[in-house]
Design an enzyme around this catalytic site. Structure first.
Site, PDB file in Angstrom:
ATOM      1  N   HIS A   1      -9.660  -1.457   6.098  1.00 27.07           N
ATOM      2  CA  HIS A   1      -9.624  -2.830   6.622  1.00 27.07           C
ATOM      3  C   HIS A   1     -10.364  -3.715   5.607  1.00 27.07           C
ATOM      4  O   HIS A   1     -10.017  -3.726   4.427  1.00 27.07           O
ATOM      5  CB  HIS A   1     -10.260  -2.794   8.019  1.00 27.07           C
TER       6      HIS A   1
ATOM      7  N   HIS B   1       0.240  -3.321   3.917  1.00 24.20           N
ATOM      8  CA  HIS B   1      -0.285  -4.028   5.084  1.00 24.20           C
ATOM      9  C   HIS B   1       0.526  -3.617   6.298  1.00 24.20           C
ATOM     10  O   HIS B   1       1.733  -3.431   6.198  1.00 24.20           O
ATOM     11  CB  HIS B   1      -0.199  -5.552   4.878  1.00 24.20           C
TER      12      HIS B   1
ATOM     13  N   ASP C   1      -6.961  -8.350  -0.204  1.00 28.76           N
ATOM     14  CA  ASP C   1      -8.107  -7.739  -0.857  1.00 28.76           C
ATOM     15  C   ASP C   1      -7.870  -7.407  -2.319  1.00 28.76           C
ATOM     16  O   ASP C   1      -8.809  -7.031  -3.030  1.00 28.76           O
ATOM     17  CB  ASP C   1      -8.494  -6.448  -0.119  1.00 28.76           C
TER      18      ASP C   1
HETATM   19  N1  ACO Z   1      -0.964   3.182  -1.631  1.00 21.08           N
HETATM   20  C1  ACO Z   1      -0.065   4.172  -1.610  1.00 21.08           C
HETATM   21  N2  ACO Z   1       0.728   4.460  -0.578  1.00 21.08           N
HETATM   22  C2  ACO Z   1       0.586   3.728   0.523  1.00 21.08           C
HETATM   23  C3  ACO Z   1      -0.343   2.666   0.592  1.00 21.08           C
HETATM   24  C4  ACO Z   1      -1.113   2.403  -0.548  1.00 21.08           C
HETATM   25  N3  ACO Z   1      -2.008   1.413  -0.560  1.00 21.08           N
HETATM   26  N4  ACO Z   1      -0.261   2.091   1.821  1.00 21.08           N
HETATM   27  C5  ACO Z   1       0.665   2.763   2.493  1.00 21.08           C
HETATM   28  N5  ACO Z   1       1.189   3.744   1.712  1.00 21.08           N
HETATM   29  C6  ACO Z   1       2.271   4.639   2.069  1.00 21.08           C
HETATM   30  C7  ACO Z   1       1.844   5.703   3.064  1.00 21.08           C
HETATM   31  O1  ACO Z   1       1.398   6.874   2.447  1.00 21.08           O
HETATM   32  C8  ACO Z   1       3.115   5.911   3.851  1.00 21.08           C
HETATM   33  O2  ACO Z   1       3.979   6.718   3.073  1.00 21.08           O
HETATM   34  P1  ACO Z   1       4.974   7.787   3.789  1.00 21.08           P
HETATM   35  O3  ACO Z   1       5.956   6.933   4.555  1.00 21.08           O
HETATM   36  O4  ACO Z   1       5.568   8.555   2.676  1.00 21.08           O
HETATM   37  O5  ACO Z   1       4.111   8.617   4.700  1.00 21.08           O
HETATM   38  C9  ACO Z   1       3.736   4.520   3.925  1.00 21.08           C
HETATM   39  O6  ACO Z   1       3.254   3.844   2.747  1.00 21.08           O
HETATM   40  C10 ACO Z   1       3.378   3.734   5.162  1.00 21.08           C
HETATM   41  O7  ACO Z   1       1.944   3.688   5.251  1.00 21.08           O
HETATM   42  P2  ACO Z   1       1.126   3.715   6.612  1.00 21.08           P
HETATM   43  O8  ACO Z   1      -0.232   4.258   6.328  1.00 21.08           O
HETATM   44  O9  ACO Z   1       1.917   4.382   7.691  1.00 21.08           O
HETATM   45  O10 ACO Z   1       1.071   2.168   6.918  1.00 21.08           O
HETATM   46  P3  ACO Z   1       0.019   1.480   7.875  1.00 21.08           P
HETATM   47  O11 ACO Z   1       0.661   0.243   8.368  1.00 21.08           O
HETATM   48  O12 ACO Z   1      -0.523   2.426   8.885  1.00 21.08           O
HETATM   49  O13 ACO Z   1      -1.193   1.141   6.884  1.00 21.08           O
HETATM   50  C11 ACO Z   1      -2.726   0.013   5.496  1.00 21.08           C
HETATM   51  C12 ACO Z   1      -1.520  -0.126   6.437  1.00 21.08           C
HETATM   52  C13 ACO Z   1      -3.877   0.733   6.225  1.00 21.08           C
HETATM   53  C14 ACO Z   1      -3.189  -1.384   5.097  1.00 21.08           C
HETATM   54  C15 ACO Z   1      -2.293   0.832   4.244  1.00 21.08           C
HETATM   55  O14 ACO Z   1      -1.262   0.142   3.560  1.00 21.08           O
HETATM   56  C16 ACO Z   1      -3.459   1.136   3.290  1.00 21.08           C
HETATM   57  O15 ACO Z   1      -4.173   2.120   3.506  1.00 21.08           O
HETATM   58  N6  ACO Z   1      -3.649   0.286   2.227  1.00 21.08           N
HETATM   59  C17 ACO Z   1      -4.758   0.455   1.312  1.00 21.08           C
HETATM   60  C18 ACO Z   1      -6.030  -0.094   1.961  1.00 21.08           C
HETATM   61  C19 ACO Z   1      -6.037  -1.604   1.993  1.00 21.08           C
HETATM   62  O16 ACO Z   1      -5.753  -2.276   1.008  1.00 21.08           O
HETATM   63  N7  ACO Z   1      -6.427  -2.123   3.184  1.00 21.08           N
HETATM   64  C20 ACO Z   1      -6.557  -3.598   3.365  1.00 21.08           C
HETATM   65  C21 ACO Z   1      -5.483  -4.097   4.278  1.00 21.08           C
HETATM   66  S1  ACO Z   1      -5.677  -5.831   4.478  1.00 21.08           S
HETATM   67  C22 ACO Z   1      -6.941  -5.952   5.563  1.00 21.08           C
HETATM   68  O17 ACO Z   1      -7.179  -5.165   6.426  1.00 21.08           O
HETATM   69  C23 ACO Z   1      -7.808  -7.085   5.442  1.00 21.08           C
END
Ligand code: ACO
Length: 447
Positions: A285, A326, A382
């Site tokens: 987050h 996201h 971010d």
């Molecule tokens: N890098 C690589 N792969 C990713 C990333 C990433 N940053 N984010 C998602 N994926 C992949 C997952 O592995 C998944 O792949 P799969 O379908 O092969 O299993 C797919 O994309 C979907 O990801 P989920 O985790 O199911 O998506 P979710 O909506 O639950 O997660 C989140 C969203 C937590 C923001 C995620 O994209 C992440 O972890 N990003 C990196 C952390 C980040 O930047 N967080 C800030 C978000 S903005 C905020 O909160 C202010």
């Protein structure tokens, strides 16, 4: 078609009268057909409870871990269209607010639903300015932290401790009492954040100045020392103020959900904000801005970007490209676009951050790569914000604190809305129990 049971249990004929805002459900276990109303594109989960196999059956529930498709409230504060990359506060596009407003106006807008006129603005700024000082005993609470305490840990604990200084804050149904705590929280967050930073540097705390505006005052509390004066650069003040606008609210994210969840128990707003800030602290987050900087430093140089991208892809979710992806935005995050543009203005003042080149290369390669394109992973808020914070001189560990300061107005606007909502009740999800059934108790010698 047979008769249907409506959500209210009345019997009506299905299929008559043309189209209706309703969902017809057939339970194949019993052969019964139900109709539930559709309002604002949703069905009420409690309308499904009437769907039972018999009188002993609890009734149908929805299962939605992580709230992927569940609206937990109605709200009139922030609108997001994740597919189109739209973000609006109270109907105003974020791009317009970031260009034409300052954070104080936006905080007012979030809380009261309208942009302030001149008098409202002056009164609002006065109320905030005259609540920026913190109790001297609270300062001593902060003194008790170890020299290397994480600034977010300090912020969370100090805000929670504030509830003990303002016991009247528990009267959450008294609007005047609420307003006072709103002023205090928005006003004191920068002071607590700056004191946390000074503490980590082993430097004396700098008290707020009433002749400075909100953001200039914060920067001054951060960087002024008793030994020399400090005049914040107007470009940097404006950049930070815009970052505050962009971070002020984002509807039902993890931290805001925590704020509403805690607030629904009628807990005082200091404890609820502390809980929301704890959620924000997590690396998935608001903690991601800190992780982005660590990631960019870890990559070290532009030529190592392809190898890093390969590692992320091979890690299959184990290793993530921080600042990418996201839950809601599946096109682009409009805040990231504004921040990227602003980074250039900031670097004209501070000099170019060498990590920017690594970030740009990472973005360039990721946006062409099948793995990221297929999963609709774009830079989020971010990805570039940390580079600006770093250029301003803020240490990496304090980045999430800079997120928590403006998000406080969003949390409080959501809390106000919750408490005024006639449908408001304590938040209490159900579970699907998959554990043991009742079993005989084994005495110690038989385990
Ligand atoms: N890098 C690589 N792969 C990713 C990333 C990433 N940053 N984010 C998602 N994926 C992949 C997952 O592995 C998944 O792949 P799969 O379908 O092969 O299993 C797919 O994309 C979907 O990801 P989920 O985790 O199911 O998506 P979710 O909506 O639950 O997660 C989140 C969203 C937590 C923001 C995620 O994209 C992440 O972890 N990003 C990196 C952390 C980040 O930047 N967080 C800030 C978000 S903005 C905020 O909160 C202010």
């Amino acid at each position: 078609m047979g008769t249907v049971e409506t959500a209210k249990g009345e019997e009506t004929a299905a299929g008559e009268g043309g189209k209706r805002d309703a969902l017809t459900i057939k339970d194949e276990r019993t052969g019964r057909v139900y109709e539930v109303p559709i309002v604002h594109g949703t069905v009420r989960a409690t309308d499904l409870r009437q769907i039972k196999t018999g009188p002993e059956d609890f009734g149908l529930m929805t299962y939605d871990p992580a709230f992927l498709n569940t609206a937990s409230c109605t709200s009139r504060i922030t609108y997001i269209d994740g597919e189109k990359g739209i973000l609006r506060y109270r109907g105003y596009p974020i791009e317009v607010l970031a260009e034409k407003c300052n954070y104080m106006e936006v905080a007012y807008l979030l809380l009261y639903g309208e942009l302030p006129n001149k008098k409202q603005y002056d009164d609002w700024c006065h109320a905030i300015t005259y609540h920026t000082m913190i109790h001297e005993s609270l300062k001593k609470v902060m003194d008790a932290f170890n020299y290397d305490a994480h600034p977010m840990g300090m912020l969370i604990a100090t805000v929670a401790a504030m509830s003990t200084f303002y016991p009247e804050a528990r009267e959450v149904h008294d609007r005047a009492v609420r307003t006072k705590q709103i002023h205090r929280l928005i006003a004191k967050m920068p002071t607590v954040a700056a004191f946390a930073y000074k503490h980590s540097m082993g430097m004396p705390y700098m008290y707020p100045s009433n002749d400075l505006d909100y953001t200039a005052n914060f920067l001054t509390m951060l960087f002024k020392t008793p030994a020399e004066n400090y005049k914040p650069n107007p470009t940097l003040v404006r950049a930070l103020d815009v970052l505050f606008i962009l971070h002020a609210d984002h509807e039902q994210n993890c931290g805001t959900n925590a704020m509403r969840g805690i607030g629904s128990a009628h807990t005082d707003p200091y404890s609820a904000v502390a809980g929301a800030a704890a959620a924000l602290y997590g690396p998935l987050h608001g903690g991601a801005n800190e992780e982005v900087l660590k990631m960019l430093e870890g990559i070290g140089s532009k030529d190592r970007v392809p190898a890093f991208i390969k590692e992320v892809k091979e890690g299959k979710g184990e290793k993530r490209l921080m600042g990418f992806g996201h839950r809601v935005y599946k096109n682009f995050d409009p805040r990231a676009k504004i921040i990227k543009r602003m980074a250039e203005e900031v670097f004209e003042v501070t000099g170019r951050n060498p990590l920017l080149d690594i970030a740009l290369e990472l973005e360039r390669i990721a946006l062409q790569d099948e793995y990221f394109v297929k999963r609709k992973l774009y830079p989020n808020v971010d990805f570039y914000s940390g580079l600006i914070y770093e250029a301003i001189g803020i240490p990496t560990a304090a980045f999430t604190v800079l997120f928590a300061i403006p998000r406080t107005s969003g949390w409080l606007a959501q809390w106000e809305e919750l408490l005024e909502d006639p449908e408001e009740k304590i938040a209490r999800p159900r579970q699907v129990y998959l554990g043991e059934g009742e079993r005989p108790f084994p005495p110690m010698e038989k385990r």
